[in-house]
Design an enzyme around this catalytic site. Sequence first.
Site, PDB file in Angstrom:
ATOM      1  N   CYS A   2       0.697  -0.731  -0.278  1.00 23.80           N
ATOM      2  CA  CYS A   2       0.207   0.582  -0.298  1.00 23.80           C
ATOM      3  C   CYS A   2       1.027   1.122  -0.223  1.00 23.80           C
ATOM      4  O   CYS A   2       2.347   1.077   1.123  1.00 23.80           O
ATOM      5  CB  CYS A   2      -0.993  -0.004   0.697  1.00 23.80           C
ATOM      6  N   ARG A  27       4.174  -0.542  -4.648  1.00 21.97           N
ATOM      7  CA  ARG A  27       3.266  -0.920  -3.432  1.00 21.97           C
ATOM      8  C   ARG A  27       1.984  -1.903  -2.649  1.00 21.97           C
ATOM      9  O   ARG A  27       2.187  -2.431  -2.272  1.00 21.97           O
ATOM     10  CB  ARG A  27       3.404   0.220  -2.267  1.00 21.97           C
ATOM     11  N   TRP A  81      -2.324  -3.042  -1.824  1.00 19.51           N
ATOM     12  CA  TRP A  81      -2.004  -4.954  -1.795  1.00 19.51           C
ATOM     13  C   TRP A  81      -2.494  -5.447  -0.461  1.00 19.51           C
ATOM     14  O   TRP A  81      -2.644  -5.219   0.743  1.00 19.51           O
ATOM     15  CB  TRP A  81      -0.463  -4.749  -1.454  1.00 19.51           C
ATOM     16  N   ASN A 107      -1.806   2.285   5.104  1.00 23.37           N
ATOM     17  CA  ASN A 107      -1.445   1.205   4.254  1.00 23.37           C
ATOM     18  C   ASN A 107      -0.661   0.526   6.248  1.00 23.37           C
ATOM     19  O   ASN A 107      -0.110   1.379   6.917  1.00 23.37           O
ATOM     20  CB  ASN A 107       0.451   2.029   4.245  1.00 23.37           C
ATOM     21  N   GLY A 108      -0.448  -0.568   6.396  1.00 22.04           N
ATOM     22  CA  GLY A 108      -0.056  -1.236   7.326  1.00 22.04           C
ATOM     23  C   GLY A 108      -1.231  -2.217   7.868  1.00 22.04           C
ATOM     24  O   GLY A 108      -2.141  -2.643   7.299  1.00 22.04           O
ATOM     25  N   GLU A 494      17.741 -18.644  -6.554  1.00 28.11           N
ATOM     26  CA  GLU A 494      17.102 -17.512  -6.521  1.00 28.11           C
ATOM     27  C   GLU A 494      16.927 -17.719  -7.602  1.00 28.11           C
ATOM     28  O   GLU A 494      15.325 -16.937  -8.049  1.00 28.11           O
ATOM     29  CB  GLU A 494      18.353 -16.441  -5.933  1.00 28.11           C
ATOM     30  N   LYS A 498      12.880 -16.546  -8.990  1.00 34.46           N
ATOM     31  CA  LYS A 498      12.727 -15.838 -10.389  1.00 34.46           C
ATOM     32  C   LYS A 498      11.660 -16.130 -11.469  1.00 34.46           C
ATOM     33  O   LYS A 498      11.121 -15.173 -11.623  1.00 34.46           O
ATOM     34  CB  LYS A 498      14.018 -15.468 -10.635  1.00 34.46           C
ATOM     35  N   GLU A 501       7.944 -16.450 -10.191  1.00 34.20           N
ATOM     36  CA  GLU A 501       7.438 -15.416  -9.153  1.00 34.20           C
ATOM     37  C   GLU A 501       7.115 -14.469 -10.770  1.00 34.20           C
ATOM     38  O   GLU A 501       6.038 -13.166 -10.782  1.00 34.20           O
ATOM     39  CB  GLU A 501       7.567 -14.415  -8.336  1.00 34.20           C
ATOM     40  N   HIS A 517      18.008 -37.722  -3.595  1.00 36.58           N
ATOM     41  CA  HIS A 517      17.421 -38.181  -2.171  1.00 36.58           C
ATOM     42  C   HIS A 517      15.674 -37.962  -1.978  1.00 36.58           C
ATOM     43  O   HIS A 517      15.054 -37.778  -1.368  1.00 36.58           O
ATOM     44  CB  HIS A 517      18.141 -37.503  -1.337  1.00 36.58           C
ATOM     45  N   LYS A 616       5.727  -5.274  -3.875  1.00 29.42           N
ATOM     46  CA  LYS A 616       7.099  -4.766  -3.640  1.00 29.42           C
ATOM     47  C   LYS A 616       7.503  -5.170  -2.105  1.00 29.42           C
ATOM     48  O   LYS A 616       8.565  -5.407  -1.805  1.00 29.42           O
ATOM     49  CB  LYS A 616       7.684  -3.739  -4.042  1.00 29.42           C
TER      50      LYS A 616
HETATM   51  O1  M6R Z   1      12.203  -6.010   1.191  1.00 25.44           O
HETATM   52  P1  M6R Z   1      12.614  -7.480   1.339  1.00 25.44           P
HETATM   53  O2  M6R Z   1      13.972  -7.322   0.675  1.00 25.44           O
HETATM   54  O3  M6R Z   1      11.981  -7.428   2.802  1.00 25.44           O
HETATM   55  O4  M6R Z   1      11.399  -8.730   0.413  1.00 25.44           O
HETATM   56  C1  M6R Z   1      11.608  -9.682   0.729  1.00 25.44           C
HETATM   57  C2  M6R Z   1      10.639 -10.475  -0.100  1.00 25.44           C
HETATM   58  O5  M6R Z   1       9.324  -9.996   0.133  1.00 25.44           O
HETATM   59  C3  M6R Z   1      11.386 -10.499  -1.729  1.00 25.44           C
HETATM   60  O6  M6R Z   1      12.690 -10.454  -1.717  1.00 25.44           O
HETATM   61  C4  M6R Z   1      10.200 -10.891  -2.733  1.00 25.44           C
HETATM   62  O7  M6R Z   1      10.803 -11.868  -2.243  1.00 25.44           O
HETATM   63  C5  M6R Z   1      10.790 -11.045  -3.632  1.00 25.44           C
HETATM   64  N1  M6R Z   1       9.293 -10.605  -5.233  1.00 25.44           N
HETATM   65  C6  M6R Z   1      11.621 -11.003  -5.343  1.00 25.44           C
HETATM   66  O8  M6R Z   1      11.890 -10.954  -5.982  1.00 25.44           O
END
Ligand code: M6R
Length: 621
Positions: A2, A27, A81, A107-108, A494, A498, A501, A517, A616
Amino acid sequence: MCGIVGYIGKKEIIPILMEGLHSLEYRGYDSSGIALHKGNSLNVIKSAGKISILEEILKKKGSHSNGKNGYTHCGIGHTRWATHGEPNDINAHPHSDTDEKIAVVHNGIIRNYQEVREKLVKAGIKFLSTTDTEVIVQLIAFHLKNSNSVLESICKSVNELDGSYALAILFKDEPQKIYGIRKESPLVIGIGEKENYIASDSATVSRFVDKIIRLGDNEIVEISLEKTIFYDLVGNKIIKNPQIVIKTKDFLDKRGYKHYLAKEINEQAEVISNLLSDYLPSAEKTVNFDFLKFDKEFLKNIDRILILACGTAWHAGLVGKYVFENTASIPTEVQLASEFLNLKPLLTKNSLVIGISQSGETADTLAAVKKALSTGAAFLGITNKPDSALADLAKDKLLISKAGTEVSVAATKTFTAQMTMLYLLAIFISEHRIPSLELGKEINMLKHELRMIPRLVDQTLTRAEYYQEQVIKYADKRDFVFIGRGINFPIALEAALKLKELSYIHASGYASGEMKHGPIAVLDPNVPVVSIIVPGETYDRVLQNSLEAKSRSAPMIAVAVDGDKKVDSVFDTVLHIPSVSEIASPFLTVIPLQFLAYYIAEHLGRDVDQPRNLAKSVTVE
Ligand code: M6R
């Protein structure tokens, strides 16, 4: 999660609110809305979906020009969000009380919203939405009836709320004012000449003005055309001085790239280079982190490092573990912040806790850090956001703001920036201990290698088109498996995150030794295996594990260094990177994998900058 914006001044208000909302769209983008004074009433216009939908509605209403629409020059806006309540029109912000005398953007999260809602329902108040935010506005309206001022009603209300919030509030009876208050969610005031702004981040207000004031926890601001007055929670005035922000390049400019993601992936060489210029200008010098306030004895005696983070930041932490253990010989544990909340913190006064968060607002990370700090351990925060709660918590911090704002929801350049800081920190700490002769040599070698990284990353980035050609033929596959060992195991994690998402294709990352395993059972011609295989200690074993996968008919893709004939002969597709040492390799191996996720997602027509269901910054636990 948000974004909030507000403006009071003489300019056309809607274009300003919309520009602010676009700047905050990273956000959350489930819904958006604005509230403005019009005549003797408060007007709320809101809609589910992206900001572009709200813009269409405003255009149809002819509301984009003040001259025509009768709006005053004072209003607030929100991009959401969804946490409590589905992302529909009714749950979109701003929310109003039953009598439409107050409009609130939030926001929160309000943890005790059900309890407060029940109390208000008993008092006869009817709710329209299923959000926690409506509870706030109805509560303020409830208290306003028995208060001497709107300020008093705000103070009374927040005393009853448990949770995190940044709020911007309009009152029908105070048409020339915006009130703001925050607890654990950021809120920044922008001070101009006969105009003032409020927003969730300094990047948004600094689009318009260069003087800002960051609101502190439990502080209230009353903003009018010519003044900003600050109060504590009992209504006493407090003095806060503005600071000047240096305007950065407009982060909403895609600079010719089709997507922010492509731009941000391509900025990585520059980002690493900028950080190194500041903190390790020459391999012959020591790391320049002297602004950290840790005393020398502490640095010498650190007995344990605990890294807390989520998502991509957690992967950066996992890479950091290898570097801290190999370079500084300090036992290092990396915990998912959300899991750490269920563990006993085994820390001493000689332990160093590192919280990593791009946004500095991730609720899980903040909660985990607070729990860890209750043991008395020392703390260091790594974040891209100087305004954030993590930055506030950390006396000692490493800011990666030189990376610039990351607009795309998927983290790329902030990942490599976080890794850069962790490598530098490991070297910095090592330089304060007395390393063995051999370790001393390794530290010097690592410094030389780090200095070469921007050039090597740059060379890797120039191969984007080649990576694109190689990977899109796999876009129709059902699942992907990424494998790596040692320092490249986190890169496998990672890469899988990527791809998931961005493309919505299911993907998993495994330590290559784990394949046999269990995970090997999922392999078939529809499940490509992507091996990260660079020369060094792990090379032979990753190759062996890859051969095991190949004999189960999985399509085989490798990330390997130029000229590796063995790999070329085994794999169906090889994404080559320049030759690099194993310890520095994550900076390079991650790049073709970021491109793999990007090009496959783009090929599938996904919304690569704003993938579904994500935001984000994740401000809920
Ligand atoms: O703002 P942050 O680095 O704390 O966020 C952590 C995760 O939410 C963030 O890295 C998320 O996994 C991303 N979408 C990855 O691309």
